[in-house]
Scaffold this active site. Structure first.
Site, short mmCIF file in Angstrom:
data_model
loop_
_atom_site.label_atom_id
_atom_site.label_comp_id
_atom_site.label_asym_id
_atom_site.label_seq_id
_atom_site.Cartn_x
_atom_site.Cartn_y
_atom_site.Cartn_z
N GLY A 15 15.57 37.13 -14.18
CA GLY A 15 14.78 38.36 -14.28
C GLY A 15 13.52 38.25 -13.45
O GLY A 15 12.90 37.19 -13.39
N ARG A 76 21.32 37.83 -11.04
CA ARG A 76 22.01 36.92 -11.95
C ARG A 76 23.36 36.70 -11.29
O ARG A 76 24.12 37.64 -11.09
CB ARG A 76 22.10 37.53 -13.34
CG ARG A 76 20.70 37.66 -13.98
CD ARG A 76 20.75 37.69 -15.48
NE ARG A 76 19.43 37.42 -16.05
CZ ARG A 76 18.52 38.34 -16.29
NH1 ARG A 76 18.77 39.59 -16.04
NH2 ARG A 76 17.36 38.01 -16.81
N CYS A 77 23.62 35.48 -10.88
CA CYS A 77 24.79 35.17 -10.06
C CYS A 77 25.69 34.20 -10.84
O CYS A 77 25.48 33.00 -10.82
CB CYS A 77 24.29 34.56 -8.75
SG CYS A 77 25.56 33.83 -7.73
N ASP A 107 14.97 29.12 -17.17
CA ASP A 107 15.71 27.87 -17.35
C ASP A 107 17.14 27.92 -16.82
O ASP A 107 17.68 26.90 -16.41
CB ASP A 107 15.62 27.34 -18.79
CG ASP A 107 15.98 28.37 -19.82
OD1 ASP A 107 16.45 29.46 -19.43
OD2 ASP A 107 15.81 28.09 -21.02
N THR A 129 9.09 33.81 -15.60
CA THR A 129 9.76 34.72 -16.54
C THR A 129 8.72 35.37 -17.43
O THR A 129 7.77 34.68 -17.86
CB THR A 129 10.81 34.00 -17.41
OG1 THR A 129 11.17 34.88 -18.51
CG2 THR A 129 10.36 32.69 -17.99
N ASP A 131 9.18 36.14 -20.38
CA ASP A 131 9.44 35.76 -21.78
C ASP A 131 8.61 34.58 -22.30
O ASP A 131 8.56 34.35 -23.50
CB ASP A 131 10.92 35.39 -21.95
CG ASP A 131 11.84 36.57 -21.80
OD1 ASP A 131 11.36 37.70 -21.94
OD2 ASP A 131 13.04 36.37 -21.52
N ASP A 133 9.45 31.59 -22.24
CA ASP A 133 10.36 30.77 -23.03
C ASP A 133 10.85 29.52 -22.30
O ASP A 133 11.96 29.06 -22.50
CB ASP A 133 11.57 31.61 -23.50
CG ASP A 133 12.39 32.14 -22.33
OD1 ASP A 133 11.92 32.08 -21.18
OD2 ASP A 133 13.51 32.60 -22.57
N ARG A 175 14.87 38.64 -25.76
CA ARG A 175 16.15 38.62 -26.48
C ARG A 175 16.19 37.43 -27.43
O ARG A 175 16.67 37.51 -28.53
CB ARG A 175 17.29 38.53 -25.46
CG ARG A 175 18.51 39.30 -25.87
CD ARG A 175 19.50 39.38 -24.73
NE ARG A 175 19.04 40.20 -23.63
CZ ARG A 175 19.59 40.20 -22.41
NH1 ARG A 175 20.60 39.42 -22.14
NH2 ARG A 175 19.14 41.00 -21.47
N ARG A 257 8.45 44.46 -16.97
CA ARG A 257 8.74 43.49 -15.92
C ARG A 257 8.01 43.80 -14.61
O ARG A 257 8.01 42.97 -13.69
CB ARG A 257 10.26 43.45 -15.68
CG ARG A 257 11.02 42.78 -16.81
CD ARG A 257 11.68 41.50 -16.35
NE ARG A 257 12.72 41.76 -15.40
CZ ARG A 257 14.00 41.90 -15.73
NH1 ARG A 257 14.40 41.76 -16.98
NH2 ARG A 257 14.89 42.14 -14.81
P1 ADP Z 1 16.68 32.71 -15.98
O1 ADP Z 1 16.60 31.87 -14.77
O2 ADP Z 1 15.57 33.71 -16.05
O3 ADP Z 1 16.86 31.89 -17.25
P2 ADP Z 1 19.50 33.33 -16.06
O4 ADP Z 1 19.81 32.52 -17.27
O5 ADP Z 1 20.18 34.65 -15.92
O6 ADP Z 1 17.97 33.64 -15.85
O7 ADP Z 1 19.89 32.41 -14.80
C1 ADP Z 1 19.67 32.87 -13.49
C2 ADP Z 1 20.75 32.36 -12.59
O8 ADP Z 1 20.73 30.93 -12.54
C3 ADP Z 1 22.17 32.68 -13.02
O9 ADP Z 1 22.57 33.97 -12.69
C4 ADP Z 1 22.95 31.65 -12.22
O10 ADP Z 1 23.03 32.02 -10.87
C5 ADP Z 1 22.03 30.44 -12.32
N1 ADP Z 1 22.44 29.60 -13.46
C6 ADP Z 1 22.28 29.83 -14.77
N2 ADP Z 1 22.83 28.85 -15.52
C7 ADP Z 1 23.35 27.98 -14.65
C8 ADP Z 1 24.07 26.73 -14.79
N3 ADP Z 1 24.35 26.22 -15.98
N4 ADP Z 1 24.45 26.10 -13.66
C9 ADP Z 1 24.16 26.61 -12.44
N5 ADP Z 1 23.52 27.76 -12.24
C10 ADP Z 1 23.11 28.43 -13.32
O1 F6P Z 2 14.26 37.27 -19.19
C1 F6P Z 2 13.50 38.40 -18.95
C2 F6P Z 2 14.09 39.61 -19.65
O2 F6P Z 2 13.30 40.73 -19.32
C3 F6P Z 2 14.26 39.48 -21.15
O3 F6P Z 2 13.06 39.71 -21.87
C4 F6P Z 2 15.30 40.54 -21.41
O4 F6P Z 2 15.99 40.23 -22.58
C5 F6P Z 2 16.18 40.45 -20.20
O5 F6P Z 2 15.40 39.85 -19.17
C6 F6P Z 2 16.68 41.77 -19.72
O6 F6P Z 2 17.57 41.55 -18.67
P1 F6P Z 2 18.11 42.65 -17.67
O7 F6P Z 2 17.14 42.75 -16.55
O8 F6P Z 2 19.42 42.11 -17.25
O9 F6P Z 2 18.20 43.94 -18.44
#
Ligand code: ADP
Ligand code: F6P
Length: 324
Positions: A15, A76-77, A107, A129, A131, A133, A175, A257
């Site tokens: 995000g 988000r990939c 993370d 982020t 959040d 978190d 979330r 955001r």
């Molecule tokens: P954030 O980085 O804010 O926690 P996401 O959890 O959506 O957001 O992760 C962002 C991106 O990081 C994912 O769309 C994916 O491309 C990559 N990612 C997430 N988890 C993994 C993983 N376990 N291994 C490799 N890449 C990951």
């Molecule tokens: O991680 C940031 C965040 O804005 C969260 O607070 C929320 O739950 C989520 O992303 C929303 O994701 P999306 O942009 O996919 O609606």
């Protein structure tokens, strides 16, 4: 300084968060200051898969310090979780001559950075982020700005709730994490806050608190609900039925955001971006930049991901105490 670091990349992932642009700018300018080339990878890990990578100059990041969002865009990939895809991405990055990559995200993004490092590309992660978190860091880029956006909205909602003697139920993002909810509740004087980290009893923790307030002469009230609890429209209806107080629900949504980053986010993101480049130049890899006891430090990504950060229960207690 590592002689072999000549070209690095930077990407934003997950995000978006206000201040990511300030971090990108710092990475680009600090790299150029140190005489190394820098490339922007577009749309998170997608750009590393399909080669959507552009050379950046000092001027590419002019006028972005004050802007929300991310000029590199983010994504988000899900494919990137596959090992084969990660190996191909490293091959592509190495083919372009990249010696390191700075990843700005949450993370999930850190796990991606860790995977790239495992397959041979040096990475440094920066927490970004709204959040807040990230377990290993007291600070994440965007959280401070997000809180300012939330309190501005809640203050406005309080104005109209007060004019109409209403209860305003406000759903904020998060979330799995209640930081936005609980800190905005403290900053706005909410009567009630509901977060995913702590169980609650609707009758005791919501209805009775509001009824007690009414009995003490309160005419309106603010209830903050984290996204992870959800159901704010339903909650408002139940409050109206049980207390007789007219209630309205507002979901703040993605407005949280965006927006121009606060001074804290601009400064911290700039510092973290510059440190990320310096770490790569020092030959470091698989590190995450964090804030611990108010100081910026770096630690191993694996170690950082294994850490736990608890939402302090005293913050929940403070909302309760302040609502008398
Ligand atoms: P954030 O980085 O804010 O926690 P996401 O959890 O959506 O957001 O992760 C962002 C991106 O990081 C994912 O769309 C994916 O491309 C990559 N990612 C997430 N988890 C993994 C993983 N376990 N291994 C490799 N890449 C990951
Ligand atoms: O991680 C940031 C965040 O804005 C969260 O607070 C929320 O739950 C989520 O992303 C929303 O994701 P999306 O942009 O996919 O609606």
């Amino acid at each position: 300084m590592a002689e072999n670091v000549k070209k690095i990349g930077v990407l934003t992932s997950g995000g978006d968060a206000p201040g990511m642009n300030a971090a990108i700018r710092a990475v680009v300018r600090c790299a150029i200051y140190n005489g190394i080339e820098v490339y922007g990878v577009n749309k998170g890990y997608n750009g590393l898969i399909n080669g959507d990578i552009v050379k950046m100059e000092a001027r590419s990041v002019g006028e972005i310090l004050q802007k929300g969002g991310t000029i590199l865009q983010t994504a988000r990939c899900l494919e990137f979780k596959q090992e084969e895809v990660q190996k191909e991405a490293v091959k592509l990055a190495k083919g372009l001559g990249l010696d390191g990559l700075v990843v700005i995200g949450g993370d999930g993004s850190f796990r991606g950075a860790q995977a790239l490092c495992r397959h041979g590309l040096s990475t440094i992660a920066i927490p970004g982020t709204i959040d807040n978190d990230i377990s290993c860091s007291e600070y994440t880029i965007g959280y401070n700005t997000c809180l300012n956006t939330v309190i501005e909205a809640v203050d406005k909602l309080r104005d109209t709730s007060s004019s109409h003697d209403r209860c305003s139920v406000i759903e904020v993002m998060g979330r799995h994490a209640g930081y936005i909810a609980v800190e905005s509740a403290i900053a706005c004087g909410a009567e009630v806050v509901l977060v995913p980290e702590f169980e609650y009893d609707f009758e005791r923790d919501v209805i009775n608190v509001i009824k007690k307030g009414l009995a003490r002469g309160k005419k309106h009230c603010i209830v903050i609900v984290a996204e992870g609890i959800g159901g704010s429209v339903e909650i408002a209806k139940k409050i109206e039925e049980a207390t007789g107080m007219e209630s309205r629900a507002t979901i703040l949504g993605h407005i949280q955001r965006g927006g121009s980053p606060s001074v804290t986010d601009r400064v911290m993101a700039s510092r973290m971006g510059a440190i990320a480049v310096e770490l790569l130049l020092d030959g470091k890899e698989n590190r995450v930049i964090c804030v611990e006891n108010g100081q910026i430090i770096d630690r191993d990504i694996e170690e950082g991901l294994a850490m736990k950060k608890e939402l302090p229960i005293e913050l929940m207690g403070l909302v309760k105490k302040m609502s008398v």
